[in-house]
Design a protein around this motif. Sequence first.
Motif, PDB file in Angstrom:
ATOM      1  N   ARG A 115      49.280  46.018  37.173  1.00 48.26           N
ATOM      2  CA  ARG A 115      48.429  45.834  38.344  1.00 48.26           C
ATOM      3  C   ARG A 115      48.008  47.163  38.972  1.00 48.26           C
ATOM      4  NH1 ARG A 115      52.702  41.699  39.942  1.00 48.26           N
ATOM      5  NH2 ARG A 115      53.196  43.073  41.700  1.00 48.26           N
ATOM      6  N   ASN A 139      49.793  39.121  35.035  1.00 45.47           N
ATOM      7  CA  ASN A 139      49.840  40.451  35.616  1.00 45.47           C
ATOM      8  C   ASN A 139      48.655  41.311  35.196  1.00 45.47           C
ATOM      9  OD1 ASN A 139      52.363  41.326  37.316  1.00 45.47           O
ATOM     10  ND2 ASN A 139      53.148  39.865  35.810  1.00 45.47           N
ATOM     11  N   ASP A 141      44.568  42.029  34.789  1.00 48.34           N
ATOM     12  CA  ASP A 141      43.419  41.747  35.649  1.00 48.34           C
ATOM     13  C   ASP A 141      42.550  40.634  35.093  1.00 48.34           C
ATOM     14  OD1 ASP A 141      43.969  43.870  37.506  1.00 48.34           O
ATOM     15  OD2 ASP A 141      43.259  45.271  35.982  1.00 48.34           O
ATOM     16  N   ARG A 169      49.878  35.983  41.724  1.00 49.45           N
ATOM     17  CA  ARG A 169      48.586  35.956  41.038  1.00 49.45           C
ATOM     18  C   ARG A 169      48.175  34.517  40.714  1.00 49.45           C
ATOM     19  NH1 ARG A 169      46.091  39.756  37.963  1.00 49.45           N
ATOM     20  NH2 ARG A 169      46.605  41.113  39.699  1.00 49.45           N
ATOM     21  N   GLU A 172      46.902  32.953  43.885  1.00 52.70           N
ATOM     22  CA  GLU A 172      45.591  33.503  44.244  1.00 52.70           C
ATOM     23  C   GLU A 172      44.484  32.911  43.385  1.00 52.70           C
ATOM     24  OE1 GLU A 172      47.046  37.926  45.794  1.00 52.70           O
ATOM     25  OE2 GLU A 172      46.250  37.667  43.761  1.00 52.70           O
ATOM     26  N   ALA A 236      41.804  43.386  45.302  1.00 53.56           N
ATOM     27  CA  ALA A 236      43.234  43.071  45.321  1.00 53.56           C
ATOM     28  C   ALA A 236      43.740  42.888  46.742  1.00 53.56           C
ATOM     29  CB  ALA A 236      44.020  44.171  44.611  1.00 53.56           C
TER      30      ALA A 236
END
Length: 266
Positions: A115, A139, A141, A169, A172, A236
């Motif tokens: 990250r 983890n 992108d 993540r 999200e 982020a």
Amino acid sequence: MTPDNAEPDLAVPADEAGVRYDLDGPVATVTLCRPEVLNAQTPAMWDELRNISRKLPGDVRVVIVRGEGRAFSAGLDLSVARGAGDSSLAVLAQLSPAECADRIASFQSAFTWLRNPSLVTIAAVQGHAIGAGFQLALNCDMRILTEDARFSMAEVTLGLVPDLGGTKRLTELVGPSRALEICVTGRRLHADEAERIGLATAVVAAGDLSGSVADLTAAVLAADAGAVAEIKALLAGAPQRTYAEQDRAEREAQTRRVRELLGPGE
């Protein structure tokens, strides 16, 4: 990108840890290479992933994570988890709570360096990505999946929780309700569902995986490195900021870019 059959600038042969690291200019490729066990992960592999994070040259901009053979990673190697080694579940249970948490923190660091704001990381996922494999992909992108890819957060089937940096993540990307359902059922998500709910950046035919990852890598490298790093940091941090805070972060990032590009007073 170097073609599959070409020699990269630097290659460190796979060792007993089961992880290979290849460097081709600004692109590093990390390959899990235990195909005989579907790249099931061990603490030795996590040690090597941490080592790779420490030796990455400063000019690396893209890291590609892939699995050798027919699966990305089948998750934690249960023979290690249930064995008698220093990182087995039985040994972890005998540690004090602080010692156990510290040991898990060392495991997490094998994943969380992906990250890093200065890197764009891409998971090339074929076949199964289960448990630790799913979290390794999370983890990163971006995640390019083949049509046969399957995700599963299977820790619950062992009475455990996901603990390798994947839960934030996941939440999200799909929201807390869907993330809860995925984690508590441990069910397998097919590639088409992963794309529909936002877990996959793209889904491609199996034969197109390498080419699609190479195209995405080339597009990232074509962009200004400083702008990419600022954009990644802006996005982020966005979930934790209010609109006003995000507006301010944008202003500050743009000011840094203008000064970097043109210099103060020009």
